[in-house]
Design a protein around this motif. Structure first.
Motif, PDB file in Angstrom:
ATOM      1  N   SER A   4       0.815  -1.197   0.000  1.00  0.00           N
ATOM      2  CA  SER A   4       0.000   0.000   0.000  1.00  0.00           C
ATOM      3  C   SER A   4       0.860   1.262   0.000  1.00  0.00           C
ATOM      4  N   ARG A   8       0.946   4.158  -2.960  1.00  0.00           N
ATOM      5  CA  ARG A   8       0.690   5.579  -2.699  1.00  0.00           C
ATOM      6  C   ARG A   8       1.849   6.449  -3.172  1.00  0.00           C
ATOM      7  N   ASP A  36     -13.621   8.015  -3.469  1.00  0.00           N
ATOM      8  CA  ASP A  36     -12.541   8.087  -4.447  1.00  0.00           C
ATOM      9  C   ASP A  36     -12.300   9.536  -4.862  1.00  0.00           C
ATOM     10  N   THR A  39     -10.583  11.849  -2.130  1.00  0.00           N
ATOM     11  CA  THR A  39      -9.137  11.727  -1.898  1.00  0.00           C
ATOM     12  C   THR A  39      -8.329  12.679  -2.769  1.00  0.00           C
ATOM     13  N   ILE A  92      -2.861  -7.063  -0.444  1.00  0.00           N
ATOM     14  CA  ILE A  92      -3.689  -5.879  -0.228  1.00  0.00           C
ATOM     15  C   ILE A  92      -5.141  -6.230   0.067  1.00  0.00           C
ATOM     16  N   HIS A 167      -7.132  -3.696   2.397  1.00  0.00           N
ATOM     17  CA  HIS A 167      -6.372  -2.523   2.839  1.00  0.00           C
ATOM     18  C   HIS A 167      -6.679  -1.304   1.979  1.00  0.00           C
ATOM     19  N   HIS A 168      -7.075  -1.536   0.742  1.00  0.00           N
ATOM     20  CA  HIS A 168      -7.383  -0.428  -0.168  1.00  0.00           C
ATOM     21  C   HIS A 168      -8.208  -0.958  -1.324  1.00  0.00           C
ATOM     22  N   GLU A 169      -9.284  -0.259  -1.664  1.00  0.00           N
ATOM     23  CA  GLU A 169     -10.153  -0.728  -2.743  1.00  0.00           C
ATOM     24  C   GLU A 169     -10.989   0.451  -3.231  1.00  0.00           C
ATOM     25  N   ASN A 170     -10.872   0.802  -4.504  1.00  0.00           N
ATOM     26  CA  ASN A 170     -11.688   1.889  -5.041  1.00  0.00           C
ATOM     27  C   ASN A 170     -13.137   1.445  -5.226  1.00  0.00           C
ATOM     28  N   ARG A 190     -11.582   0.696   4.489  1.00  0.00           N
ATOM     29  CA  ARG A 190     -10.686   1.111   3.403  1.00  0.00           C
ATOM     30  C   ARG A 190     -11.309   0.816   2.031  1.00  0.00           C
ATOM     31  N   LYS A 192     -13.837   1.745  -0.596  1.00  0.00           N
ATOM     32  CA  LYS A 192     -14.388   3.087  -0.774  1.00  0.00           C
ATOM     33  C   LYS A 192     -15.877   3.155  -1.083  1.00  0.00           C
TER      34      LYS A 192
END
Length: 260
Positions: A4, A8, A36, A39, A92, A167-170, A190, A192
């Motif tokens: 992650s 970034r 989204d 951010t 992730i 951990h991260h997902e649009n 996390r 979105k």
């Protein structure tokens, strides 16, 4: 966490160099969720933003038939409530968090099983299989590999709870498909579209703490009426906002606005 951070850093470097020139030359920016778009608020980009989610093909869902029957093909699943993880196998996606959560539950209850559907790098697949074994979930877990088409929709319909502690997902299309199949979903904050899931009453939003994920899973395992209610709410959410019929109209309108 490392993946992650690197992701970034790459995006920050791009957006603060040639990327800003590229993007500011566009006529519009396509975001898949409100979170989204939020951010990018500090970047002060010039083009207007359009929130256009990805779509679920409900024709595929409604026409799918003859897929695998989980409890018939895997005896270890008979009589068990199925906790489903369906996603690409990648650090992730948070599968390790779910395994840790279920390991704690397995110490005090035996009425559930874990089904993992998806594929990834072979070394990571082996790592996750080893983690499941070390967590005491052998005999109550199944790795299906990549599934598609009728098999995917059959697995979704056979399951009881869908979990993605990413951990991260649009915009996780797997979450939208799970809701379309009438499954209650558990997603991390996390992911979105978590606010949409929460507002619709289609599932439970957690942090990345395995104990919180375990609590959410147990709450749904213990409450069939709640699972059904959330499943119905998720179907409505997809029909109203995430079906391709709805999304395509929004995309066409956005493009018309840009042309004008």
């Amino acid at each position: 966490r490392w993946v992650s951070m690197v992701s970034r850093l790459k995006k920050w470097t791009y957006l603060n160099t040639i990327g800003r020139l590229d993007i500011n030359g566009a006529s519009g920016i396509h975001f898949t969720s409100q979170a989204d778009m939020d951010t990018t608020s500090g970047l002060r980009l010039r083009p207007p933003g359009y929130i256009l989610p990805l779509g679920v093909d409900l024709a595929d869902r409604d026409q799918a038939a003859g897929g695998m029957q989980l409890r018939q093909q895997y005896p270890e699943l008979k009589g068990k409530k199925i906790v489903l993880f369906l996603s690409r196998l990648d650090p992730i996606k948070g599968l390790d968090i779910l395994v840790s959560a279920l390991a704690g539950l397995a110490e005090r209850r035996s009425d559930f099983a874990l089904v993992v559907a998806g594929s990834g790098r072979s070394n990571y697949e082996r790592h996750m299989a080893s983690l499941v074994s070390d967590s005491g979930l052998n005999g109550r877990s199944v790795f299906l590999g990549l599934i598609q088409g009728a098999d995917k929709w059959s697995v979704l319909r056979d399951s009881d709870v869908f979990v993605l502690p990413s951990h991260h997902e649009n915009f996780p299309i797997a979450v939208a498909e799970a809701m379309a199949a009438g499954l209650p979903v558990i997603v991390s904050d996390r992911v979105k579209i978590h606010s949409e899931v929460s507002a619709a009453g289609a599932g439970i939003v957690t942090t990345l703490d395995p104990r919180e994920v375990a609590s959410a899973v147990e709450r749904l395992l213990d409450n069939e009426p709640l699972r059904r209610e959330m499943g119905r709410s998720g179907e409505v959410l997809v029909l109203e906002r995430f079906s391709w019929e709805v999304v395509a109209r929004k995309i066409a309108q956005a493009y018309q606005d840009i042309v004008k």
